[in-house]
Design a protein around this motif. Structure first.
Motif, PDB file in Angstrom:
ATOM      1  N   TYR A  71       0.440   4.322   5.912  1.00 16.20           N
ATOM      2  CA  TYR A  71       0.424   5.521   5.174  1.00 16.20           C
ATOM      3  C   TYR A  71      -0.547   5.597   3.859  1.00 16.20           C
ATOM      4  N   PHE A  72      -1.068   6.844   3.426  1.00 19.38           N
ATOM      5  CA  PHE A  72      -1.829   7.015   2.264  1.00 19.38           C
ATOM      6  C   PHE A  72      -1.121   8.338   1.575  1.00 19.38           C
ATOM      7  N   PRO A  73      -1.238   8.322   0.518  1.00 22.21           N
ATOM      8  CA  PRO A  73      -0.616   9.440  -0.230  1.00 22.21           C
ATOM      9  C   PRO A  73      -1.032  10.846   0.009  1.00 22.21           C
ATOM     10  N   GLY A  74      -0.268  12.002   0.386  1.00 26.10           N
ATOM     11  CA  GLY A  74      -0.800  12.948   0.793  1.00 26.10           C
ATOM     12  C   GLY A  74      -1.444  13.729  -0.299  1.00 26.10           C
ATOM     13  N   PHE A  75      -1.393  13.500  -1.575  1.00 19.55           N
ATOM     14  CA  PHE A  75      -1.945  14.292  -2.818  1.00 19.55           C
ATOM     15  C   PHE A  75      -3.253  14.089  -2.738  1.00 19.55           C
ATOM     16  N   ARG A  98       5.813  13.845 -10.948  1.00 18.53           N
ATOM     17  CA  ARG A  98       6.945  13.429 -10.017  1.00 18.53           C
ATOM     18  C   ARG A  98       6.503  13.313  -8.500  1.00 18.53           C
ATOM     19  N   ARG A  99       5.548  13.975  -8.124  1.00 16.72           N
ATOM     20  CA  ARG A  99       5.103  13.897  -6.706  1.00 16.72           C
ATOM     21  C   ARG A  99       4.136  12.554  -6.839  1.00 16.72           C
ATOM     22  N   LEU A 100       3.450  12.143  -7.783  1.00 19.29           N
ATOM     23  CA  LEU A 100       2.594  10.780  -7.971  1.00 19.29           C
ATOM     24  C   LEU A 100       3.517   9.826  -7.644  1.00 19.29           C
ATOM     25  N   VAL A 101       4.685   9.774  -8.378  1.00 18.19           N
ATOM     26  CA  VAL A 101       5.598   8.683  -8.239  1.00 18.19           C
ATOM     27  C   VAL A 101       6.283   8.699  -7.105  1.00 18.19           C
ATOM     28  N   ALA A 102       6.594   9.891  -6.409  1.00 19.66           N
ATOM     29  CA  ALA A 102       7.255   9.871  -5.075  1.00 19.66           C
ATOM     30  C   ALA A 102       6.496   9.329  -3.927  1.00 19.66           C
ATOM     31  N   GLU A 103       5.179   9.632  -3.941  1.00 15.57           N
ATOM     32  CA  GLU A 103       4.028   9.239  -2.900  1.00 15.57           C
ATOM     33  C   GLU A 103       3.810   7.951  -3.206  1.00 15.57           C
ATOM     34  N   LEU A 104       3.460   7.363  -4.245  1.00 18.31           N
ATOM     35  CA  LEU A 104       3.065   6.141  -4.667  1.00 18.31           C
ATOM     36  C   LEU A 104       4.216   5.124  -4.405  1.00 18.31           C
ATOM     37  N   LEU A 107       3.794   4.480  -0.641  1.00 21.96           N
ATOM     38  CA  LEU A 107       2.853   3.530  -0.345  1.00 21.96           C
ATOM     39  C   LEU A 107       3.101   2.106  -0.780  1.00 21.96           C
ATOM     40  N   CYS A 108       3.666   2.103  -1.824  1.00 19.81           N
ATOM     41  CA  CYS A 108       3.984   0.564  -2.364  1.00 19.81           C
ATOM     42  C   CYS A 108       5.005   0.115  -1.582  1.00 19.81           C
ATOM     43  N   ALA A 109       5.924   0.703  -1.006  1.00 22.92           N
ATOM     44  CA  ALA A 109       6.885   0.053  -0.010  1.00 22.92           C
ATOM     45  C   ALA A 109       6.285  -0.637   1.203  1.00 22.92           C
ATOM     46  N   LEU A 111       3.455  -2.034   1.126  1.00 25.26           N
ATOM     47  CA  LEU A 111       2.390  -3.025   0.364  1.00 25.26           C
ATOM     48  C   LEU A 111       2.859  -4.591   0.540  1.00 25.26           C
ATOM     49  N   ARG A 112       2.230  -5.568   0.817  1.00 23.87           N
ATOM     50  CA  ARG A 112       2.768  -6.937   0.510  1.00 23.87           C
ATOM     51  C   ARG A 112       2.290  -7.555  -0.993  1.00 23.87           C
ATOM     52  N   GLY A 113       3.039  -8.335  -1.611  1.00 23.93           N
ATOM     53  CA  GLY A 113       2.420  -8.817  -2.730  1.00 23.93           C
ATOM     54  C   GLY A 113       2.806  -8.016  -3.925  1.00 23.93           C
ATOM     55  N   PRO A 114       2.260  -7.920  -4.955  1.00 22.75           N
ATOM     56  CA  PRO A 114       2.502  -7.244  -6.347  1.00 22.75           C
ATOM     57  C   PRO A 114       1.712  -5.856  -6.127  1.00 22.75           C
ATOM     58  N   VAL A 115       2.271  -4.977  -6.994  1.00 27.42           N
ATOM     59  CA  VAL A 115       1.896  -3.511  -6.897  1.00 27.42           C
ATOM     60  C   VAL A 115       0.417  -3.672  -7.686  1.00 27.42           C
ATOM     61  N   PRO A 116      -0.755  -3.330  -7.020  1.00 30.08           N
ATOM     62  CA  PRO A 116      -2.150  -3.397  -7.802  1.00 30.08           C
ATOM     63  C   PRO A 116      -2.086  -2.433  -8.963  1.00 30.08           C
ATOM     64  N   ARG A 117      -2.637  -2.888 -10.045  1.00 40.28           N
ATOM     65  CA  ARG A 117      -2.770  -2.360 -11.431  1.00 40.28           C
ATOM     66  C   ARG A 117      -3.222  -0.883 -11.165  1.00 40.28           C
ATOM     67  N   SER A 118      -4.115  -0.511 -10.446  1.00 39.34           N
ATOM     68  CA  SER A 118      -4.786   0.741 -10.262  1.00 39.34           C
ATOM     69  C   SER A 118      -3.672   1.771  -9.910  1.00 39.34           C
ATOM     70  N   VAL A 119      -2.868   1.457  -8.943  1.00 36.60           N
ATOM     71  CA  VAL A 119      -1.735   2.088  -8.408  1.00 36.60           C
ATOM     72  C   VAL A 119      -0.634   2.340  -9.458  1.00 36.60           C
ATOM     73  N   ARG A 120      -0.443   1.486 -10.344  1.00 38.42           N
ATOM     74  CA  ARG A 120       0.652   1.620 -11.443  1.00 38.42           C
ATOM     75  C   ARG A 120       0.039   2.553 -12.507  1.00 38.42           C
ATOM     76  N   TRP A 121      -1.272   2.494 -12.728  1.00 33.47           N
ATOM     77  CA  TRP A 121      -1.807   3.298 -13.661  1.00 33.47           C
ATOM     78  C   TRP A 121      -1.811   4.482 -13.210  1.00 33.47           C
ATOM     79  N   VAL A 122      -2.351   5.017 -12.134  1.00 31.08           N
ATOM     80  CA  VAL A 122      -2.258   6.319 -11.335  1.00 31.08           C
ATOM     81  C   VAL A 122      -0.859   7.084 -11.445  1.00 31.08           C
TER      82      VAL A 122
END
Length: 274
Positions: A71-75, A98-104, A107-109, A111-122
């Motif tokens: 998966y990659f975010p549709g936005f 709201r859409r950023l949070v839902a799609e990211l 995406l994070c679901a 991923l393995r390991g911690p959520v990358p900093r850039s993803v959390r920031w966006v």
């Protein structure tokens, strides 16, 4: 994909390659190493350009948003072959939180390991994060996609000409049938089957589908997971090994009008195969 009569009459081919889609698809391809004969020279050139321009760190931070598989975010891909890069980036930067949070979160679901900093920031929707995202997409596109646009546009024009020939000769029914001629595709009644990363049935239900040629789309077509969004199916164009050398030796490809003739190009526009 399951077509019905309404979907067939409303569906069509994108007018050309879509800059936001090509940007995201190329980020995937940069990471996954697929189709090495066709794309390894491109990868070497892009990686060298990223180092020279000191953009490598920003692109490295961008990569978790565009993983090499899954998966990659549709936005990130708001267009249907109808957006210039700047318009696409503007839409990305205007994505509601709201859409950023839902799609990211989706995406994070995966991923393995911690959520990358850039993803959390966006995901915060902070204006500075979205400016960074848009600026990095622009600068990456300038290095990884823009220098190859003559080839990308030429291949997209060739594909569009083939689809136009099918539609002009056989009507709406012939358009999806023309894709069944590609390797691994099959037509069974109202369904068009193709290789895909996971089992999926896409029912169009009378909604229009945009068939989008993707130069950096390889092996299988791709559709957005969220089917409430406009239906777009990106499909591989499949450049042959050595395309980069040949493009530098031979120049740009001809336009659609040159490929199919001015009269047929006008008919194509009248039929809204776009």
């Amino acid at each position: 994909m399951e077509f019905d009569e309404g979907a067939l009459t409303r569906s069509g081919v994108a007018p050309g390659a879509d800059p936001p889609w090509e940007t995201v698809l190329s980020l995937d391809l940069l990471q996954n190493g697929q189709e090495s004969l066709a794309y390894d020279l491109w990868r070497r050139e892009v990686r060298g350009a990223l180092r020279r321009t000191k953009l490598a760190d920003d692109v490295r931070a961008l990569l978790p948003l565009c993983p090499p598989a899954g998966y990659f975010p549709g936005f990130l891909t708001p267009g249907r072959g109808d957006l210039a890069l700047e318009d696409g980036v503007d839409r990305v930067q205007s994505t509601p939180r709201r859409r950023l949070v839902a799609e990211l979160a989706r995406l994070c679901a995966g991923l393995r390991g911690p959520v990358p900093r850039s993803v959390r920031w966006v995901a915060t929707g902070d204006a500075s994060a979205l400016r960074w995202l848009g600026g990095t997409l622009r600068r990456y596109h300038a290095l990884a996609v823009a220098p190859y646009l003559s080839v990308i546009r030429g291949r997209a024009a060739e594909d569009r000409a083939r689809r136009a020939e099918a539609a002009l000769g056989g009507g709406a029914e012939a358009l999806p049938a023309s894709y069944a001629e590609l390797p691994g595709r099959r037509r069974q009644g109202s369904r068009l089957g193709a290789p895909y990363p996971e089992p999926r049935l896409l029912r169009l239900g009378g909604r229009p589908l945009t068939l989008l040629p993707g130069f950096f789309c390889v092996r299988t077509p791709l559709a957005l997971v969220d089917e409430s969004l406009p239906l777009v199916l990106a499909h591989p164009l499949g450049p042959a090994p050595g395309w980069l050398h040949r493009s530098r030796a031979g120049g740009a490809k001809p336009s659609v009008a040159q490929l199919i003739g001015a009269s047929r190009a006008h008919v194509l526009e009248a039929l809204e195969i776009r």
